[in-house]
Scaffold this active site. Structure first.
Site, PDB file in Angstrom:
ATOM      1  N   CYS A   1       9.795  -4.417   0.862  1.00  0.00           N
ATOM      2  CA  CYS A   1      10.076  -3.327   1.801  1.00  0.00           C
ATOM      3  C   CYS A   1      11.244  -2.476   1.312  1.00  0.00           C
ATOM      4  O   CYS A   1      12.315  -3.006   1.019  1.00  0.00           O
ATOM      5  CB  CYS A   1      10.384  -3.894   3.178  1.00  0.00           C
ATOM      6  SG  CYS A   1      10.660  -2.610   4.419  1.00  0.00           S
TER       7      CYS A   1
ATOM      8  N   GLY B   1      -0.560  -0.415  -5.464  1.00  0.00           N
ATOM      9  CA  GLY B   1      -0.034   0.918  -5.736  1.00  0.00           C
ATOM     10  C   GLY B   1      -1.098   1.868  -6.235  1.00  0.00           C
ATOM     11  O   GLY B   1      -1.727   1.633  -7.268  1.00  0.00           O
TER      12      GLY B   1
ATOM     13  N   GLN C   1       2.865 -12.329   7.342  1.00  0.00           N
ATOM     14  CA  GLN C   1       3.960 -11.991   6.420  1.00  0.00           C
ATOM     15  C   GLN C   1       5.307 -12.109   7.112  1.00  0.00           C
ATOM     16  O   GLN C   1       5.504 -11.581   8.211  1.00  0.00           O
ATOM     17  CB  GLN C   1       3.820 -10.579   5.849  1.00  0.00           C
ATOM     18  CG  GLN C   1       4.820 -10.370   4.704  1.00  0.00           C
ATOM     19  CD  GLN C   1       4.860  -8.950   4.162  1.00  0.00           C
ATOM     20  OE1 GLN C   1       5.221  -8.019   4.886  1.00  0.00           O
ATOM     21  NE2 GLN C   1       4.503  -8.787   2.897  1.00  0.00           N
TER      22      GLN C   1
ATOM     23  N   ALA D   1       3.569  -1.808   8.982  1.00  0.00           N
ATOM     24  CA  ALA D   1       4.176  -1.811  10.313  1.00  0.00           C
ATOM     25  C   ALA D   1       3.463  -0.825  11.232  1.00  0.00           C
ATOM     26  O   ALA D   1       3.242   0.339  10.884  1.00  0.00           O
ATOM     27  CB  ALA D   1       5.658  -1.453  10.211  1.00  0.00           C
TER      28      ALA D   1
END
Length: 377
Positions: free
Chosen positions: A107, A211, A76, A24
């Protein structure tokens, strides 16, 4: 180590097998173009909400802008209501808005999970299945591949990734990406690559790992450890769009890595700001958006606090040029920062959930007020 470039989402090869994670306020059209100028891969736009898209929210429509020649166009979606999600996918297909759709089930932000969305949603497996299957069915006539991105689960007592991966595969997704953290971990601690390996062993569709990929060699280590078909890169590229050049070299088995001196970093900063100005259509708005990137670009460089502060307050490209000219172009890249986390880090915490969310896994009703009316972090 050379890794095969066999990963594809439907008709679209992803070579090298690297995906830019939607972030974002970061992965807008300007940042995606900048990253593409450094290396190949698939670059996903910022997450948009299904309701806002269907209702044609002006901000949301601006967020799904793609550069000329940007292919495949990857978008997305975040949604909690299967009906609205299907409508959003139908709109994308009917209007040719994107070539690839990713569904967000990862999220961990409270405003999302407290509505039952994001990383909270796979716990309600029937609701999850309805959303994914509906999206795949709506996208199928146009051959638009649908993928999902998720986390391990809500917390260590409520893991969902294995079952969710199998449900998504059965629903017809093209691939599954797993961030090796729970929602409760947020961005703390270390990612569980063993969970990613476990998911890869369970599924037949491609699995991507996400990750703690801070360097290209981390991506190779993840592939070796987990057997994944590709990697998803998020915070590691903040202030370092040239990471995608490193990733391309690494997956091709080449040893070179980009270590730009400060002059080259300054040129990249200028290019980023220029692209933002073009994307926003306003010099002030573009430069204002650029400000958040300054600290990431200058991480580890010996730049004084006053100059850093001034760069983080620029309003025009001329002002930016003047400040960048004060940097020492010969200053070498701070190698001590390699492998260090970038972007947001925070402490683990309790996940905000709708009342009674954990009481049953088979309730497929949509939580009241679950659909967010606008997009953006």
């Amino acid at each position: 180590m050379t890794v095969s470039g066999a990963l594809a989402f439907g008709p679209y090869p992803v070579d090298p097998p690297v995906v830019l994670a939607p972030m974002a306020g970061i992965t807008n059209v300007a940042f995606r173009q900048l990253c593409r100028e450094h290396g190949a891969g698939l670059y996903v736009c910022e997450m948009v909400t299904t309701r806002a898209l269907v209702e044609r929210n002006p901000k949301t429509l601006r967020m799904i802008a793609f550069a000329e020649g940007e292919r495949p166009r990857s978008l997305q979606l975040y949604g909690v209501d299967p009906v609205i999600t299907r409508k959003a996918v139908e709109m994308i297909v009917d209007e040719g808005l994107a070539d690839h759709i990713d569904l967000n089930f990862g999220c961990p932000v409270p405003k999302v999970t407290r509505k039952g969305g994001g990383s909270a949603l796979p716990w309600r497996r029937r609701l999850f299945e309805r959303i994914v299957r509906g999206a795949v069915e709506a996208a199928a006539p146009a051959g638009v591949p649908v993928t999902i991105k998720m986390r391990k689960g809500i917390d260590d007592e409520h893991l969902t990734y294995a079952e969710a991966g199998l449900i998504a595969q059965d629903a017809g997704v093209a691939a599954v990406a797993l961030h090796g953290r729970t929602a409760a971990q947020r961005y703390s601690g270390t990612a569980d690559w063993d969970a990613i390996a476990d998911l890869k062993a369970r599924l037949d569709v491609p699995v991507l790992g996400n990750g703690d990929i801070w360097e290209a060699d981390d991506a190779l280590r993840m592939v070796a450890h987990t057997g994944v078909d590709g990697v998803v890169v998020g915070r590691g590229c903040l202030g370092r769009p040239w990471l995608f050049a490193d990733l391309a070299a690494a997956f091709a088995g080449r040893p070179e890595r980009v270590m730009p001196a400060l002059g080259e970093v300054a040129a990249t900063m200028r290019r980023h700001a220029e692209l933002l100005v073009a994307a926003f259509g306003s010099e002030r708005d573009g430069c204002t958006d650029f400000r958040k990137h300054v600290a990431w670009y200058l991480k580890g460089f010996p730049v004084g606090a006053e100059l850093r502060r001034a760069l983080a307050m620029v309003s025009t490209l001329t002002e930016l040029d003047d400040l960048l000219s004060r940097l020492d172009p010969a200053e070498p890249f701070p190698a001590h920062t390699l492998g260090q986390p970038r972007g947001r880090t925070n402490s683990p915490g309790k996940v905000a959930l709708p009342d009674g969310w954990l009481a049953t896994r088979d309730d497929d009703s949509v939580p009241e007020g679950a659909e967010l009316p606008d997009s953006g972090g």
